[in-house]
Design a protein around this motif. Sequence first.
Motif, PDB file in Angstrom:
ATOM      1  N   THR A   6       7.768  -0.642  -1.609  1.00  0.00           N
ATOM      2  CA  THR A   6       8.942   0.237  -2.191  1.00  0.00           C
ATOM      3  C   THR A   6       9.274  -0.085  -3.701  1.00  0.00           C
ATOM      4  O   THR A   6       9.208  -1.374  -4.144  1.00  0.00           O
ATOM      5  CB  THR A   6       9.962  -0.044  -1.333  1.00  0.00           C
ATOM      6  OG1 THR A   6      11.117   0.886  -1.797  1.00  0.00           O
ATOM      7  CG2 THR A   6      10.780  -1.484  -1.321  1.00  0.00           C
ATOM      8  N   SER A   8      12.159   0.648  -4.534  1.00  0.00           N
ATOM      9  CA  SER A   8      13.693   0.686  -4.422  1.00  0.00           C
ATOM     10  C   SER A   8      14.207  -0.650  -4.862  1.00  0.00           C
ATOM     11  O   SER A   8      13.906  -1.737  -4.764  1.00  0.00           O
ATOM     12  CB  SER A   8      14.133   0.536  -2.936  1.00  0.00           C
ATOM     13  OG  SER A   8      15.507   0.505  -2.671  1.00  0.00           O
ATOM     14  N   GLU A   9      15.627  -0.322  -5.540  1.00  0.00           N
ATOM     15  CA  GLU A   9      16.504  -1.581  -5.932  1.00  0.00           C
ATOM     16  C   GLU A   9      16.873  -2.548  -4.831  1.00  0.00           C
ATOM     17  O   GLU A   9      17.297  -3.811  -5.046  1.00  0.00           O
ATOM     18  CB  GLU A   9      17.558  -0.942  -6.887  1.00  0.00           C
ATOM     19  CG  GLU A   9      16.952  -0.234  -8.289  1.00  0.00           C
ATOM     20  CD  GLU A   9      18.237   0.337  -8.842  1.00  0.00           C
ATOM     21  OE1 GLU A   9      19.514   0.175  -8.232  1.00  0.00           O
ATOM     22  OE2 GLU A   9      18.110   1.110  -9.770  1.00  0.00           O
ATOM     23  N   ARG A  10      16.711  -1.888  -3.557  1.00  0.00           N
ATOM     24  CA  ARG A  10      17.158  -2.690  -2.433  1.00  0.00           C
ATOM     25  C   ARG A  10      16.109  -3.250  -1.891  1.00  0.00           C
ATOM     26  O   ARG A  10      16.200  -3.840  -0.705  1.00  0.00           O
ATOM     27  CB  ARG A  10      17.876  -1.583  -1.139  1.00  0.00           C
ATOM     28  CG  ARG A  10      18.808  -0.675  -1.825  1.00  0.00           C
ATOM     29  CD  ARG A  10      19.080   0.413  -0.765  1.00  0.00           C
ATOM     30  NE  ARG A  10      19.129  -0.100   0.632  1.00  0.00           N
ATOM     31  CZ  ARG A  10      18.898   0.617   1.547  1.00  0.00           C
ATOM     32  NH1 ARG A  10      18.884   1.783   1.562  1.00  0.00           N
ATOM     33  NH2 ARG A  10      18.748   0.197   2.886  1.00  0.00           N
ATOM     34  N   ALA A  11      14.973  -3.512  -2.570  1.00  0.00           N
ATOM     35  CA  ALA A  11      13.786  -4.316  -1.921  1.00  0.00           C
ATOM     36  C   ALA A  11      14.014  -5.730  -1.526  1.00  0.00           C
ATOM     37  O   ALA A  11      13.643  -5.978  -0.535  1.00  0.00           O
ATOM     38  CB  ALA A  11      12.416  -4.020  -3.054  1.00  0.00           C
ATOM     39  N   CYS A  14      16.076  -5.824   1.517  1.00  0.00           N
ATOM     40  CA  CYS A  14      15.568  -5.306   2.638  1.00  0.00           C
ATOM     41  C   CYS A  14      14.537  -6.594   3.268  1.00  0.00           C
ATOM     42  O   CYS A  14      14.603  -6.730   4.456  1.00  0.00           O
ATOM     43  CB  CYS A  14      14.478  -4.130   2.407  1.00  0.00           C
ATOM     44  SG  CYS A  14      15.439  -2.741   2.201  1.00  0.00           S
ATOM     45  N   GLU A  30       6.096  -3.569  -5.483  1.00  0.00           N
ATOM     46  CA  GLU A  30       6.754  -2.381  -6.206  1.00  0.00           C
ATOM     47  C   GLU A  30       6.104  -1.206  -6.248  1.00  0.00           C
ATOM     48  O   GLU A  30       6.770  -0.006  -6.545  1.00  0.00           O
ATOM     49  CB  GLU A  30       7.573  -3.018  -7.207  1.00  0.00           C
ATOM     50  CG  GLU A  30       6.501  -3.270  -8.469  1.00  0.00           C
ATOM     51  CD  GLU A  30       5.843  -4.717  -8.356  1.00  0.00           C
ATOM     52  OE1 GLU A  30       4.679  -4.745  -8.508  1.00  0.00           O
ATOM     53  OE2 GLU A  30       6.419  -5.435  -7.436  1.00  0.00           O
ATOM     54  N   ASP A  50       7.492   2.532   2.065  1.00  0.00           N
ATOM     55  CA  ASP A  50       8.508   3.496   1.804  1.00  0.00           C
ATOM     56  C   ASP A  50       7.858   4.895   1.562  1.00  0.00           C
ATOM     57  O   ASP A  50       6.956   4.951   0.756  1.00  0.00           O
ATOM     58  CB  ASP A  50       9.245   3.240   0.354  1.00  0.00           C
ATOM     59  CG  ASP A  50      10.335   3.909   0.150  1.00  0.00           C
ATOM     60  OD1 ASP A  50      10.699   5.030   0.690  1.00  0.00           O
ATOM     61  OD2 ASP A  50      11.196   3.378  -0.586  1.00  0.00           O
ATOM     62  N   HIS A  52       8.900   7.508   0.369  1.00  0.00           N
ATOM     63  CA  HIS A  52       8.712   8.213  -1.020  1.00  0.00           C
ATOM     64  C   HIS A  52       7.427   7.910  -1.692  1.00  0.00           C
ATOM     65  O   HIS A  52       7.073   8.754  -2.511  1.00  0.00           O
ATOM     66  CB  HIS A  52      10.208   7.285  -1.942  1.00  0.00           C
ATOM     67  CG  HIS A  52       9.937   7.737  -3.330  1.00  0.00           C
ATOM     68  ND1 HIS A  52      10.639   8.922  -3.582  1.00  0.00           N
ATOM     69  CD2 HIS A  52       9.689   7.111  -4.111  1.00  0.00           C
ATOM     70  CE1 HIS A  52      10.229   8.900  -5.034  1.00  0.00           C
ATOM     71  NE2 HIS A  52       9.922   7.920  -5.536  1.00  0.00           N
ATOM     72  N   ASN A  77      12.026   5.666   5.444  1.00  0.00           N
ATOM     73  CA  ASN A  77      12.492   6.264   4.244  1.00  0.00           C
ATOM     74  C   ASN A  77      13.787   5.223   3.928  1.00  0.00           C
ATOM     75  O   ASN A  77      14.809   5.658   4.577  1.00  0.00           O
ATOM     76  CB  ASN A  77      13.159   7.710   4.754  1.00  0.00           C
ATOM     77  CG  ASN A  77      13.543   8.560   3.544  1.00  0.00           C
ATOM     78  OD1 ASN A  77      13.806   7.879   2.332  1.00  0.00           O
ATOM     79  ND2 ASN A  77      13.390   9.796   3.503  1.00  0.00           N
ATOM     80  N   LEU A  78      13.453   4.438   2.888  1.00  0.00           N
ATOM     81  CA  LEU A  78      14.463   3.575   2.535  1.00  0.00           C
ATOM     82  C   LEU A  78      15.724   4.317   1.871  1.00  0.00           C
ATOM     83  O   LEU A  78      16.979   3.789   1.670  1.00  0.00           O
ATOM     84  CB  LEU A  78      14.006   2.455   1.677  1.00  0.00           C
ATOM     85  CG  LEU A  78      13.100   1.526   2.501  1.00  0.00           C
ATOM     86  CD1 LEU A  78      12.468   0.330   1.414  1.00  0.00           C
ATOM     87  CD2 LEU A  78      13.800   0.945   3.661  1.00  0.00           C
ATOM     88  N   ALA A  79      15.477   5.495   1.277  1.00  0.00           N
ATOM     89  CA  ALA A  79      16.622   6.167   0.961  1.00  0.00           C
ATOM     90  C   ALA A  79      17.761   6.425   1.666  1.00  0.00           C
ATOM     91  O   ALA A  79      18.719   6.748   1.327  1.00  0.00           O
ATOM     92  CB  ALA A  79      16.015   7.591   0.204  1.00  0.00           C
TER      93      ALA A  79
END
Length: 173
Positions: A6, A8-11, A14, A30, A50, A52, A77-79
Amino acid sequence: MILLVTPSERARECAAALHGATGEEVAVAESLARAVTLLRAEGYLAVVLDQHLVETEPHEAENTLEHLGTSILVPVNLAISGMERLVREVRAALQRRQREEVRARQTAIGRLHGELNGTITALLLSSELALETPGLPAAAAEKLQAVHELVKKLRRQLETTGLTEEPEHVAGS
């Protein structure tokens, strides 16, 4: 080990949640290209992908899927998924994988047991028939009797071997 793919900034958050819930190390990629590199280098229990990335890079996603090997794919879907849902889906996937592995192992053991049983039966019958051969020299009869006893011992060992194994529990389940 689990691979989390992912941008995502939340990687990291998570990854920490997955590690805490499963006890498995979690590697983070990433991008899909980085995921392929990691998949080529090491085997993973699960690949958390992810959605996305799948939607925005369909060709790279297809290439990544070709490199999964025996890893179980967990699309998320991590969003919109919270940490609890992410952890729940990964745990469920790991448990599903474990059940499949246990079933496959039990099937293989059962087949092997059946094949060995057939061979042992044939060996016992052949040695018994050979022992009944008229005029068999005493030395040969002794050796055949020893073979017969070894095959009987092998049969007893096979009969006392259980075919079922207790599944190991996935950490955190």
